[in-house]
Scaffold this motif. Sequence first.
Motif, PDB file in Angstrom:
ATOM      1  N   TYR A   1      50.894  54.047  44.497  1.00 58.47           N
ATOM      2  CA  TYR A   1      50.085  52.826  44.579  1.00 58.47           C
ATOM      3  C   TYR A   1      50.846  51.767  45.368  1.00 58.47           C
ATOM      4  O   TYR A   1      52.071  51.810  45.472  1.00 58.47           O
ATOM      5  CB  TYR A   1      49.804  52.261  43.178  1.00 58.47           C
ATOM      6  CG  TYR A   1      49.053  53.184  42.258  1.00 58.47           C
ATOM      7  CD1 TYR A   1      47.666  53.099  42.128  1.00 58.47           C
ATOM      8  CD2 TYR A   1      49.736  54.144  41.498  1.00 58.47           C
ATOM      9  CE1 TYR A   1      46.982  53.943  41.266  1.00 58.47           C
ATOM     10  CE2 TYR A   1      49.054  54.988  40.639  1.00 58.47           C
ATOM     11  CZ  TYR A   1      47.674  54.878  40.523  1.00 58.47           C
ATOM     12  OH  TYR A   1      46.983  55.714  39.672  1.00 58.47           O
TER      13      TYR A   1
ATOM     14  N   ARG B   1      50.158  47.272  46.845  1.00 55.76           N
ATOM     15  CA  ARG B   1      49.416  46.036  46.613  1.00 55.76           C
ATOM     16  C   ARG B   1      47.984  46.133  47.148  1.00 55.76           C
ATOM     17  O   ARG B   1      47.761  46.802  48.147  1.00 55.76           O
ATOM     18  CB  ARG B   1      50.147  44.867  47.283  1.00 55.76           C
ATOM     19  CG  ARG B   1      51.512  44.594  46.658  1.00 55.76           C
ATOM     20  CD  ARG B   1      52.278  43.536  47.460  1.00 55.76           C
ATOM     21  NE  ARG B   1      53.549  43.232  46.847  1.00 55.76           N
ATOM     22  CZ  ARG B   1      54.647  43.970  46.985  1.00 55.76           C
ATOM     23  NH1 ARG B   1      54.613  45.068  47.718  1.00 55.76           N
ATOM     24  NH2 ARG B   1      55.766  43.640  46.391  1.00 55.76           N
TER      25      ARG B   1
ATOM     26  N   ALA C   1      47.796  44.759  42.975  1.00 54.32           N
ATOM     27  CA  ALA C   1      47.924  45.417  41.677  1.00 54.32           C
ATOM     28  C   ALA C   1      46.577  45.580  40.997  1.00 54.32           C
ATOM     29  O   ALA C   1      46.411  46.481  40.163  1.00 54.32           O
ATOM     30  CB  ALA C   1      48.876  44.617  40.780  1.00 54.32           C
ATOM     31  N   ASP C   2      45.626  44.716  41.346  1.00 55.34           N
ATOM     32  CA  ASP C   2      44.268  44.794  40.782  1.00 55.34           C
ATOM     33  C   ASP C   2      43.285  44.703  41.940  1.00 55.34           C
ATOM     34  O   ASP C   2      43.185  43.682  42.612  1.00 55.34           O
ATOM     35  CB  ASP C   2      44.046  43.643  39.796  1.00 55.34           C
ATOM     36  CG  ASP C   2      42.692  43.751  39.072  1.00 55.34           C
ATOM     37  OD1 ASP C   2      41.763  44.375  39.624  1.00 55.34           O
ATOM     38  OD2 ASP C   2      42.577  43.195  37.968  1.00 55.34           O
ATOM     39  N   TRP C   3      42.578  45.782  42.181  1.00 58.36           N
ATOM     40  CA  TRP C   3      41.592  45.810  43.267  1.00 58.36           C
ATOM     41  C   TRP C   3      40.218  46.113  42.683  1.00 58.36           C
ATOM     42  O   TRP C   3      39.966  47.208  42.201  1.00 58.36           O
ATOM     43  CB  TRP C   3      41.954  46.870  44.314  1.00 58.36           C
ATOM     44  CG  TRP C   3      40.955  46.943  45.433  1.00 58.36           C
ATOM     45  CD1 TRP C   3      40.793  46.065  46.465  1.00 58.36           C
ATOM     46  CD2 TRP C   3      39.977  47.969  45.623  1.00 58.36           C
ATOM     47  NE1 TRP C   3      39.772  46.467  47.280  1.00 58.36           N
ATOM     48  CE2 TRP C   3      39.249  47.642  46.786  1.00 58.36           C
ATOM     49  CE3 TRP C   3      39.638  49.124  44.924  1.00 58.36           C
ATOM     50  CZ2 TRP C   3      38.205  48.417  47.270  1.00 58.36           C
ATOM     51  CZ3 TRP C   3      38.610  49.904  45.401  1.00 58.36           C
ATOM     52  CH2 TRP C   3      37.891  49.555  46.562  1.00 58.36           C
ATOM     53  N   ASN C   4      39.380  45.078  42.662  1.00 58.06           N
ATOM     54  CA  ASN C   4      38.017  45.213  42.123  1.00 58.06           C
ATOM     55  C   ASN C   4      38.008  45.810  40.718  1.00 58.06           C
ATOM     56  O   ASN C   4      37.145  46.620  40.370  1.00 58.06           O
ATOM     57  CB  ASN C   4      37.140  46.067  43.048  1.00 58.06           C
ATOM     58  CG  ASN C   4      36.883  45.395  44.382  1.00 58.06           C
ATOM     59  OD1 ASN C   4      37.074  44.190  44.536  1.00 58.06           O
ATOM     60  ND2 ASN C   4      36.459  46.176  45.367  1.00 58.06           N
ATOM     61  N   GLY C   5      38.985  45.410  39.913  1.00 57.94           N
ATOM     62  CA  GLY C   5      39.047  45.896  38.540  1.00 57.94           C
ATOM     63  C   GLY C   5      39.774  47.205  38.369  1.00 57.94           C
ATOM     64  O   GLY C   5      39.975  47.659  37.241  1.00 57.94           O
ATOM     65  N   HIS C   6      40.184  47.832  39.456  1.00 58.41           N
ATOM     66  CA  HIS C   6      40.951  49.088  39.404  1.00 58.41           C
ATOM     67  C   HIS C   6      42.431  48.721  39.476  1.00 58.41           C
ATOM     68  O   HIS C   6      42.917  48.276  40.512  1.00 58.41           O
ATOM     69  CB  HIS C   6      40.564  50.007  40.562  1.00 58.41           C
ATOM     70  CG  HIS C   6      39.120  50.398  40.550  1.00 58.41           C
ATOM     71  ND1 HIS C   6      38.636  51.449  39.809  1.00 58.41           N
ATOM     72  CD2 HIS C   6      38.048  49.843  41.176  1.00 58.41           C
ATOM     73  CE1 HIS C   6      37.323  51.557  39.994  1.00 58.41           C
ATOM     74  NE2 HIS C   6      36.946  50.587  40.815  1.00 58.41           N
ATOM     75  N   LYS C   7      43.132  48.901  38.365  1.00 57.31           N
ATOM     76  CA  LYS C   7      44.491  48.397  38.249  1.00 57.31           C
ATOM     77  C   LYS C   7      45.546  49.489  38.415  1.00 57.31           C
ATOM     78  O   LYS C   7      45.327  50.650  38.074  1.00 57.31           O
ATOM     79  CB  LYS C   7      44.679  47.718  36.891  1.00 57.31           C
ATOM     80  CG  LYS C   7      43.777  46.502  36.688  1.00 57.31           C
ATOM     81  CD  LYS C   7      44.034  45.858  35.325  1.00 57.31           C
ATOM     82  CE  LYS C   7      43.139  44.632  35.153  1.00 57.31           C
ATOM     83  NZ  LYS C   7      43.380  43.965  33.839  1.00 57.31           N
ATOM     84  N   VAL C   8      46.678  49.072  38.950  1.00 50.10           N
ATOM     85  CA  VAL C   8      47.854  49.939  39.019  1.00 50.10           C
ATOM     86  C   VAL C   8      48.374  50.152  37.595  1.00 50.10           C
ATOM     87  O   VAL C   8      48.366  49.213  36.796  1.00 50.10           O
ATOM     88  CB  VAL C   8      48.938  49.288  39.897  1.00 50.10           C
ATOM     89  CG1 VAL C   8      50.247  50.071  39.838  1.00 50.10           C
ATOM     90  CG2 VAL C   8      48.457  49.166  41.339  1.00 50.10           C
TER      91      VAL C   8
ATOM     92  N   ASP D   1      50.407  50.075  34.364  1.00 45.51           N
ATOM     93  CA  ASP D   1      51.362  49.035  33.953  1.00 45.51           C
ATOM     94  C   ASP D   1      52.808  49.475  34.099  1.00 45.51           C
ATOM     95  O   ASP D   1      53.682  48.665  34.427  1.00 45.51           O
ATOM     96  CB  ASP D   1      51.097  48.629  32.498  1.00 45.51           C
ATOM     97  CG  ASP D   1      49.780  47.869  32.341  1.00 45.51           C
ATOM     98  OD1 ASP D   1      49.304  47.304  33.343  1.00 45.51           O
ATOM     99  OD2 ASP D   1      49.250  47.853  31.207  1.00 45.51           O
TER     100      ASP D   1
END
Length: 228
Positions: free
Chosen positions: A180, A182, A184-191, A193
């Motif tokens: 993954y 940057r 960290a959060d793309w349209n609610g799809h998160k890397v 934790d």
Amino acid sequence: MRFDIITVLPGLLESPFAHSILLRAQKKGLAEIHVHNLRDHASGKQKSVDDYPYGGGSGMVMNVEPFAKCIEALKAEREYDDIIFMTPDGETLNQPMANQLSGKTNFMILCGHYKGIDQRIRDIYVTREISVGDYVLSGGELPAAIVVDAVVRLIPGVLNDETSALSDSFQDGLLDAPVYTRPADWNGHKVPDILLSGNTPQIEKWRFEQAIERTRQRRPDLLGDDEI
């Protein structure tokens, strides 16, 4: 490291070696890639390099003499660690083979066409036969480019990050873990934790577990029976 590639279609290999990592390796002086036109060693006005197969059958077979003349001319200039013929019935290319080849210096690669090359060239000159998979292509040029790419990227100094090649898929017998970057959060799809935690030992543990799971799902043949 030097590669001498013999082909009837030298133009087909211009692009693969003129960009990205392979170009960088050549500019740094870490790899030399020379493409030789087989027709330059053919006789006759037509510069023919093929003929009908003895015993009948479909297709054409590449002649002995042009290959022999080109090979002998190159061998007169230097010794080769391997003379490789790209063929569907060769040993399948994999990462351990690429690793092993990367420790050598000079290679000659023969690219076939039509129904193949006269068996006598294979018997007399070829030291290794390599396949890139269980399928047939129009010629050996694209497979030759694959071999060169797989090997050259392993030469120390070719990659900007020399540790990158060591963590590629297949280097440890596993597929690589998900990666993954940057944001960290793309349209609610998160890397995950864990990758943002800064805890290196736990990150490495997560990556190993993910690699095992991905390999189990996609390439279980790579795992031992006790790991499936």
